[in-house]
Enzyme design. Structure first.
Site, PDB file in Angstrom:
ATOM      1  CG  HIS A 155     -23.622  24.858  12.864  1.00  0.00           C
ATOM      2  ND1 HIS A 155     -24.642  25.762  13.439  1.00  0.00           N
ATOM      3  CD2 HIS A 155     -24.031  23.656  13.318  1.00  0.00           C
ATOM      4  CE1 HIS A 155     -25.319  25.179  14.141  1.00  0.00           C
ATOM      5  NE2 HIS A 155     -25.034  23.871  14.069  1.00  0.00           N
ATOM      6  CB  SER A 276      -8.226  37.585 -12.824  1.00  0.00           C
ATOM      7  OG  SER A 276      -7.462  38.902 -12.429  1.00  0.00           O
ATOM      8  CE  LYS A 282      -8.698  33.972  -8.433  1.00  0.00           C
ATOM      9  NZ  LYS A 282      -9.454  35.168  -7.830  1.00  0.00           N
ATOM     10  CD  GLU A 289     -18.004  34.407  -8.072  1.00  0.00           C
ATOM     11  OE1 GLU A 289     -17.892  35.696  -7.898  1.00  0.00           O
ATOM     12  OE2 GLU A 289     -17.197  33.892  -8.904  1.00  0.00           O
TER      13      GLU A 289
END
Ligand code: ARG
Length: 491
Positions: A155, A276, A282, A289
């Site tokens: 979980h 970024s 970043k 992704e």
């Protein structure tokens, strides 16, 4: 020259919009090379069966090899597909009296099905190679991390201590099954529909077995109607890829989570990251992704394929043309995903201290503490589960005194009275000991993992051998085909 396909039956010509709507030329770049091979094999067989003359065969073969050399760019892209465009180019080169004989006893229906299968089987061989490489990388990184403690999750909550080797070999085993599924569907893909013609075969005395051998297929799709109509091999392959991409998406998801400041288990190599345009600090795991997102492309391709093929009457229907590009989309996405995942895993930096530091967070040793109570104090597991559950409401790991207090409330006596000692409690709370004790087959103890890793390596060797066998069959068929073609041209 006028359109060799339409000039007989049809009077008006399609405008650009209709051509764009009906043409498969852009997707057919996938089958250009296969189409030449199919043409070569068919032509050789036609000559051997005396359907065409040896000198015509020679000219056709020469023309085909020339077209192969020139590449797809030289073809007229206004034709509705590669087959007719290629035949038209051939006729331009060698004249209709010769080139116009190549399509004897054949239809684009068996031709395209053969081309798709030929391209796909070659791509499946490459895919299997990439899958083996990914599995080997997972196993290599796992072997360096049999002692690397980390929290295991259920979980996505801290559950029990485990090791990175245990986690990575779980993925390696899943990828192993993806390899097996790919090999299984290869067996049904690598079958020859050639000779089925439009669907009812032909009155020419063709030898389907000969073209099967020349093209390196393992068998023929026997029923000529089935041969031109079925695309279940595409659905099966796309489903294998969707399954594989789901496995990869799970790994990608973990790479994304593990890269966060909260986890900081790993750092992806810079080549797999982006930054970024506004936030200069970043480092984003974009490649992972994207891989996660691309799994949707593979699933979508499968959905398209099954929807297009559903409820089609026998035999060939043009709808099938719409099915094929979904296979190529799925293939391209899936194969690059396997390769990129391999690179990300091979180059990622592993923060062992952070992993080990969180191995006991969230009282992950609770199960082992309850198990210890069962073993030492002879109480039922369900009772131990209750005692430890109550202890888990508190903050931090419990002491023997706290355990006894709760045990009194639950069973009316202390567990130290039943033999539980401080040292036993400490051992139960030690993540290294937790892992070491889990020696059941497939569990995370270092020896068990060594065994599992060695089993994985043995399987890899076996799978590499079987892949080599498949490749050797195809390579020797191709060699034989070109030597027969050479012989026909010399004759
Ligand atoms: N481009 C077609 C396809 O991909 C080739 C077969 C066309 N056959 C036909 N009867 N129109 O399916």
């Amino acid at each position: 020259m006028s359109d060799i396909l339409r000039r007989g039956r049809l009077a008006s010509v399609p405008d650009e919009e209709i051509i764009e709507f009906t043409s498969s030329m852009s997707a057919d770049k996938w089958i250009f090379n296969s189409d030449i091979l199919v043409d070569l094999a068919h032509t050789v067989m036609l000559k051997e069966r005396n359907v065409i003359r040896a000198e015509d065969c020679r000219e056709i073969l020469k023309g085909l090899l020339k077209i192969r050399e020139e590449g797809i760019e030289k073809l007229d892209h206004t034709y509705e597909d590669i087959h007719i465009s290629l035949e038209s180019r051939l006729i331009d080169m060698v004249g209709e009296d010769v080139g116009g004989r190549m399509h004897s006893g054949r239809s684009r229906n068996d031709e395209v099905a053969t081309c798709i299968r030929l391209t796909l089987r070659n791509e499946l061989l490459l895919m299997m190679e990439d899958l083996l490489a990914l599995r080997n990388t997972l196993i290599d990184v796992a072997s360096e991390n049999v002692d690397t403690l980390m929290p295991g999750f259920t979980h996505l909550q801290h559950a029990q201590p485990t090791t990175l080797a245990h986690h990575l070999t779980a993925h390696a085993n899943a990828i192993g099954r993806d390899f097996e599924r790919t090999r299984d569907c290869y067996a049904r893909v690598n079958m020859s529909p050639l000779g089925a013609a439009a669907f009812a075969s032909t009155g020419f005395d063709l030898d389907r077995e000969r073209t099967r051998t020349l093209l390196g297929f393992d068998g023929i799709v026997e029923n000529s109607m089935d041969a031109v109509s079925s695309r279940d091999f595409l659905i099966e392959t796309a489903s294998v890829f969707a399954n594989l991409m789901i496995n990869l998406s799970k790994m990608a998801e973990e790479l994304v989570i593990w890269s966060t400041s909260e986890f900081a288990f790993i750092e992806l190599d810079d080549r797999y990251a982006s930054t970024s345009s506004i936030m200069p600090q970043k480092k984003n795991p974009d490649t992972a992704e994207l891989l996660r997102g691309k799994s949707g492309v593979a699933i979508g391709s499968l959905m398209s394929l099954i929807s297009i093929c559903k409820a089609l009457p026998l035999s060939y229907n043009r709808d099938l043309q719409e099915a094929t590009p979904n296979m190529w989309r799925s293939l391209k996405t899936t194969r690059s995903s396997v390769r990129v995942m391999n690179g990300m895993i091979a180059t990622m930096k592993i923060n062992r201290e952070n992993m080990a530091g969180l191995a006991t967070a969230g009282f992950t040793t609770a199960t082992e503490l309850a198990d210890t109570m069962v073993r030492v104090c002879d109480i039922p597991f369900r009772t131990a589960h209750q005692i430890v559950g109550v202890l888990a409401r508190g903050s931090g790991e419990p002491t023997l005194g706290e355990i006894d207090a709760v045990a009194h409330n639950v069973i009316g006596e202390s567990l130290s009275g039943r033999g539980l000692t401080e040292q036993m409690v400490n051992e139960a709370l030690d993540p290294t000991m937790n892992v070491r004790k889990r020696t059941v087959t497939g569990g995370p103890s270092p020896e068990t993992m060594q065994q599992l890793i060695s089993n994985c390596k043995d399987r890899s060797v076996g799978d590499e051998d079987s892949l080599k066998g498949l490749k050797a069959n195809v390579d020797s068929a191709m060699e034989a085909l070109f030597s027969v073609v050479d012989d026909c041209m010399d004759a």
